[in-house]
Design a protein around this motif. Structure first.
Motif, PDB file in Angstrom:
ATOM      1  N   GLU A 193      -1.659  -1.391  -3.876  1.00  0.00           N
ATOM      2  CA  GLU A 193      -2.704  -0.225  -3.923  1.00  0.00           C
ATOM      3  C   GLU A 193      -2.729   1.174  -3.537  1.00  0.00           C
ATOM      4  OE1 GLU A 193      -4.043  -1.246   0.276  1.00  0.00           O
ATOM      5  OE2 GLU A 193      -5.202  -0.068  -0.162  1.00  0.00           O
ATOM      6  N   ASP A 217      -7.769   2.604  -3.053  1.00  0.00           N
ATOM      7  CA  ASP A 217      -8.273   2.648  -1.707  1.00  0.00           C
ATOM      8  C   ASP A 217      -8.487   4.941  -1.697  1.00  0.00           C
ATOM      9  OD1 ASP A 217      -9.315   3.044   1.175  1.00  0.00           O
ATOM     10  OD2 ASP A 217      -6.313   2.408   0.867  1.00  0.00           O
ATOM     11  N   ASP A 234       0.463  -0.717  -0.182  1.00  0.00           N
ATOM     12  CA  ASP A 234      -0.119  -0.028  -0.166  1.00  0.00           C
ATOM     13  C   ASP A 234       1.070   1.073  -0.226  1.00  0.00           C
ATOM     14  OD1 ASP A 234      -1.890   2.200   0.411  1.00  0.00           O
ATOM     15  OD2 ASP A 234      -2.654   1.196   2.544  1.00  0.00           O
TER      16      ASP A 234
HETATM   17 MG   LIG Z   1      -5.028   1.666   1.988  1.00  0.00          MG
END
Ligand SMILES: [Mg+2]
Length: 390
Positions: free
Chosen positions: A225, A248, A198
Motif C-alpha cells: 500500500e 491510499d 502499508d
Molecule cells: Mg494506508
C-alpha cells in the motif's frame, strides 16, 4: 423527502487507545473524534470523522483537518448554507462543494449524519439507501502499528486467533525491517492470511521504493500500500511490481480515483468515507472501481462506531470487488466480541457491539446507520462542542 435542518451540534470526544498504535506521519496518539448530531424534520442523525492533520498526499495536494478546523468550517459555512432552504439527500455533496472548496472531513461529518437521519425517516438502513446489500459480510483486516517485531507478531497471532484472515502491517520507515517482519509473519500465520504492508508513502525515491517492493514480494507479502507519494512515482513502481499496489494517500476523491485509473497508477483503490467527503462521494468511488475492474477496500482512520458504521454500509452496498477492510470491531467496554481483532480503543460510544463472525462484520437491518449512541458515554468523553440552530 426534503430535509429542513433545525440544529447542528458538533462534539469532540477523546477516548483512550488500547495500545500506542502508530503509523508513519502520525505524530500524536489516536483517540480524538468529531461527532455531529443533526436535528431535522423531527428526526435525528449522527455523524463522526477523524480528521488527522498530519496525513495527506505529496505536496499537500490532499491534506489533513483538525477538530478545530472541522468545527469552524461546519458552523461558519456548511451548516448555515444547508439551513438556508430545504434540500434532498442527493444534493448535499454538491451544495457543500459550492460553499467551501476541499475540507472533505467537515463535509463527511454532515453527509454521514444526514444519511443516518434520512434512513431513520424512511425506516431503512443506509445500505438500502445505497441500493441494498451487495454482500453478506465485510472481511476485516487487523492493523499492526509500527512496533517492534515481537510485539507485532504477538498482536498479529492474537488477531488471527480471533478469526481474522487479513493483516495490514504498518511500515515505510525501514524497508529492511518491513521485509523481515513480513517474512516472519508469513511463517507464523501461514499462507491463508492476507498480508498487506502499508508504507504510508515512506519509501522515498523511485529506485528505493522499487527495491523495497521487490523485497516485500520475496518475503511473502500479498499487497503493498502506497509505497511512495506522488502519482507519477506510484505509476512507475506499480508498473514494475510483481504484486498488486493499492493507492491510499493518493486516492481521496472520485477525481483522484479517475486519475489513478487513467494513469494506471495502482492496482486497487483504498476508499474512506472521511477522505472522500462523505458517503455519497465514497459511493461514487466504488462505482469508478467497478467500472475500471479494480478492487477496493473501505478503510478509515480507526473510527468509533458511528464513523465505522458509515464505512461498513458503503462496503456492504459497493458493486465492486471488496478487499478486507481496516476497520474496527466497535463495542462498549465490557462487550467486545474479540480479544484483539479490531480493538483499538478501550471503549466506544455505541450501546451495542457490532455483529462480528469469523473475521467479518455483518450487516444490520436497523434504520439509518444502525447505531444507538450512548449519550452518557458521549458526555463522559466530551472535551469540546459547538451548536448552530436554524
Ligand atoms: Mg494506508
Amino acid at each position: 423527502m426534503l430535509i429542513s435542518i433545525d440544529r447542528v451540534e458538533t462534539i469532540v470526544v477523546r477516548l483512550p487507545p488500547r495500545s500506542d498504535f502508530r503509523w508513519l506521519s502520525l505524530s500524536r496518539p489516536l483517540g480524538e473524534f468529531v461527532l455531529a448530531r443533526i436535528g431535522a424534520n423531527g428526526f435525528e442523525g449522527w455523524g463522526e470523522v477523524v480528521g488527522l492533520r498530519d496525513w495527506g498526499d505529496a505536496d499537500g495536494r490532499r491534506h489533513g483537518e483538525t477538530p478545530a478546523t472541522i468545527s469552524a468550517i461546519v458552523h461558519e459555512y456548511l451548516a448555515p448554507a444547508l439551513a438556508e432552504r430545504p434540500f434532498a439527500l442527493g444534493e448535499v455533496s454538491t451544495r457543500l462543494d459550492e460553499v467551501v472548496v476541499g475540507n472533505p472531513y467537515a463535509k463527511a461529518l454532515l453527509d454521514i449524519a444526514l444519511h443516518d437521519l434520512v434512513g431513520h425517516a424512511h425506516g431503512i438502513p443506509v445500505h438500502a439507501l445505497l441500493g441494498g446489500l451487495a454482500r453478506e459480510e465485510v472481511p476485516v483486516a487487523h492493523m499492526l502499528g509500527l512496533a517492534a517485531d515481537d510485539e507485532a507478531v504477538t498482536e498479529g497471532m492474537a488477531a488471527v486467533a480471533d478469526g481474522i484472515r487479513a493483516l495490514q502491517v504498518k511500515g515505510g520507515r525501514d524497508a529492511e525491517r518491513d521485509a523481515r517482519l513480513i517474512r516472519r509473519l508469513r511463517q507464523e500465520v501461514g499462507d491463508e492470511v492476507l498480508l498487506r504492508l502499508d508504507a504510508n508513502g515512506g519509501y522515498r525515491g523511485r529506485t528505493r521504493a522499487r527495491r523495497a517492493v521487490e523485497a516485500l514480494a520475496a518475503a511473502g507479502v500479498d499487497i503493498v500500500e502506497q509505497p511512495l507519494l506522488g502519482l507519477a512515482e506510484l505509476h512507475e513502481v506499480t508498473s514494475g511490481s510483481s504484486i498488486p499496489v493499492i493507492a491510499d494517500e493518493a486516492c481521496w476523491t472520485p477525481s483522484d480515483a479517475l486519475e489513478i485509473v487513467a494513469r494506471r497508477a495502482a492496482d486497487a483503490l483504498s476508499v474512506y468515507v472521511g477522505k472522500a467527503g462523505g458517503i455519497a462521494r465514497a459511493r461514487e468511488m466504488c462505482g469508478i472501481a467497478r467500472a475500471a475492474s479494480l478492487p477496493h477496500d473501505l478503510n478509515g482512520a480507526l473510527e468509533l462506531g458511528i464513523g465505522n458504521a458509515a464505512n461498513l454500509h458503503v462496503a456492504l452496498a459497493s458493486p465492486a470487488e471488496l478487499l478486507p477492510c481496516v476497520i474496527p470491531v466497535n463495542a462498549p467496554e465490557a462487550a467486545y466480541p474479540t480479544a484483539t481483532a479490531g480493538r483499538y480503543f478501550t471503549d466506544d460510544i455505541v450501546v451495542e457491539p457490532f455483529a462480528y463472525r469469523d473475521g467479518a462484520l455483518l450487516p444490520s437491518e436497523a434504520p439509518g446507520l444502525g447505531v444507538e449512541v450512548d449519550l452518557e458515554k458521549v458526555a463522559h468523553y466530551r472535551v469540546d462542542g459547538r451548536e448552530t440552530t436554524a
